[in-house]
Design an enzyme around this catalytic site. Structure first.
Site, short mmCIF file in Angstrom:
data_model
loop_
_atom_site.label_atom_id
_atom_site.label_comp_id
_atom_site.label_asym_id
_atom_site.label_seq_id
_atom_site.Cartn_x
_atom_site.Cartn_y
_atom_site.Cartn_z
CB SER A 194 35.45 43.21 31.59
OG SER A 194 34.98 42.59 32.16
CB CYS A 227 26.52 44.56 35.98
SG CYS A 227 24.96 43.76 35.07
N PRO A 228 27.54 42.60 34.11
CG PRO A 228 28.42 41.79 31.66
CD PRO A 228 28.51 43.09 32.67
N GLY A 230 32.01 39.40 33.89
CA GLY A 230 33.04 39.38 33.38
C GLY A 230 34.24 38.76 34.23
CG ASP A 246 27.09 45.69 38.83
OD1 ASP A 246 25.87 46.32 38.94
OD2 ASP A 246 28.16 45.73 38.19
CG ASP A 266 27.08 52.51 45.41
OD1 ASP A 266 27.72 52.22 45.36
OD2 ASP A 266 26.37 53.66 46.37
CG ASP A 284 36.68 46.39 35.24
OD1 ASP A 284 37.73 47.28 35.42
OD2 ASP A 284 36.05 45.84 34.30
CE LYS A 313 37.77 51.06 35.13
NZ LYS A 313 37.93 49.97 34.08
#
Length: 371
Positions: A194, A227-228, A230, A246, A266, A284, A313
């Site tokens: 990502s 997370c993780p 990117g 995260d 959160d 993201d 999205k």
């Protein structure tokens, strides 16, 4: 040449057709879009001659969300003779040169759509480029030295080895990449693929000069849904200090840089530390586009950040309508708060069922309301 050919990701032809029809209509130019499902391109045919050229100059390419490239083309050439494909192509350019001055051309791109079927043509296109370029130069094309973005790029879009569209794009209003695709290399030390989405977004929305000015070791950022790591990777790579928000784990290699503060919270509830100036917000997270839009609006209205890059999205249906609705709501809400802003949105090559949005607050022209 009264047609536009626009490239896109396969499966998004209808969204691109709706977008180009709307943009053309805003300029008082009308036509119809030819759409073949999963073809990777759309042909928009104008009712009047030369109006495709006007669209190619007057629609800011960066404002097109779903288009990877925008070129003016002639009618489809078919049944090209295997022993002489070059002659009909050059004849097309010569036919239209007097009105368009195509001898101001600087480059030739022999391309295909970005589909699995079209990829079989890639080797043919590479081999065909060399002799075609040589013949075009002999005929007076491709000899222009570009000055300040002037000039045109010649495009050949092959649908099969015996059929193609012949066209051109304006160098100051097109994607500066072959097939409209930036070729980025995945960093071996990045935590996830990502990372390429954010790298492409920075390349697309900022450019090298603005990136250096606004992304450096004097800047602090927040990455929601990190997370993780990117996206955090791209920010740290540019020297920024990042609050990575995260509940999941962040790659140890990023934590070892000393430039990441992991906040296991959160992303929808997190607020930046008090008396801490945050310049950038990136996000993201997988969530409904309207909810992400509202979250980004909240951060901008409260002046928790000055600039943001985030993904929306997309739903399975009415994707263009959803995009338009979210971006319009974002702009309206910022205007109500007296925030002058710039919004850019693009369906990037490394995006899938999503688009990437960039928002920059340029000034505050009246007192913000509370809340």
């Amino acid at each position: 040449m009264n047609k536009l050919a626009l490239y896109c990701r396969i499966g998004f032809e209808k969204e691109l057709a709706a977008e180009i029809s709307e943009k053309a209509g805003d300029l008082g130019i009308y036509g119809f879009a030819r759409v073949a499902e999963n073809s990777g391109y759309v042909i928009f045919e104008c009712y009047q001659e030369n109006e495709a050229d006007r669209l190619a100059q007057e629609i800011p390419f960066q404002q097109l969300i779903f288009a990877r490239q925008m070129i003016v083309v002639s009618d489809l050439l078919t049944a090209l003779p295997p022993d002489d494909r070059i002659r009909p192509i050059i004849a097309q350019y010569q036919q239209h040169n007097d009105n368009l001055n195509l001898k101001l051309s600087t480059e030739l791109w022999v391309e295909t759509a970005d589909t699995n079927e079209a990829k079989a043509l890639s080797t043919f296109c590479r081999k065909f480029t060399v002799p075609l370029r040589q013949q075009l130069k002999k005929c007076g094309f491709l000899n222009f030295r570009e000055v300040n973005g002037n000039g045109v790029t010649l495009h050949i879009l092959f649908l099969a080895n015996d059929s193609c569209y012949v066209g051109y794009s304006y160098n100051n209003n097109h994607a500066p990449h072959f097939m409209g695709i930036p070729r980025l290399k995945f960093p071996s030390d990045a935590p996830s693929r990502s990372t390429l989405k954010l790298e492409e977004a920075i390349l697309t929305f900022l450019g090298e000069k603005e990136e250096k000015q606004r992304m450096n070791d004097q800047v602090k950022a927040v990455d929601l849904g990190a997370c993780p790591g990117g996206w955090t990777y791209q920010l740290v790579k540019r020297g920024m200090f990042v609050y990575a928000v995260d509940h999941g784990k962040i790659a140890p290699s990023l934590m070892e840089t000393g430039r990441v503060d992991h906040c296991p919270e959160d992303g929808f509830k997190f607020q930046p530390p008090k008396r801490t100036k945050i310049d950038w917000l990136v996000c993201d997270m997988v969530e409904q586009p309207a909810r992400i839009t509202a979250l980004m609006t909240k951060w901008l209205i409260h002046a928790w950040c000055k600039e943001t890059i985030f993904n929306l999205k997309l739903p399975m249906k009415k994707r263009y309508q959803e995009v338009r609705s979210c971006l319009q709501k974002l702009s309206d809400d910022l205007n109500k708060q007296g925030l002058t802003h710039r919004i850019q949105a693009k369906h990037l090559f490394h995006d899938r069922e999503e688009i990437t949005v960039h928002v920059l607050i340029t000034s505050v022209y009246r007192q913000k309301s509370e809340g």
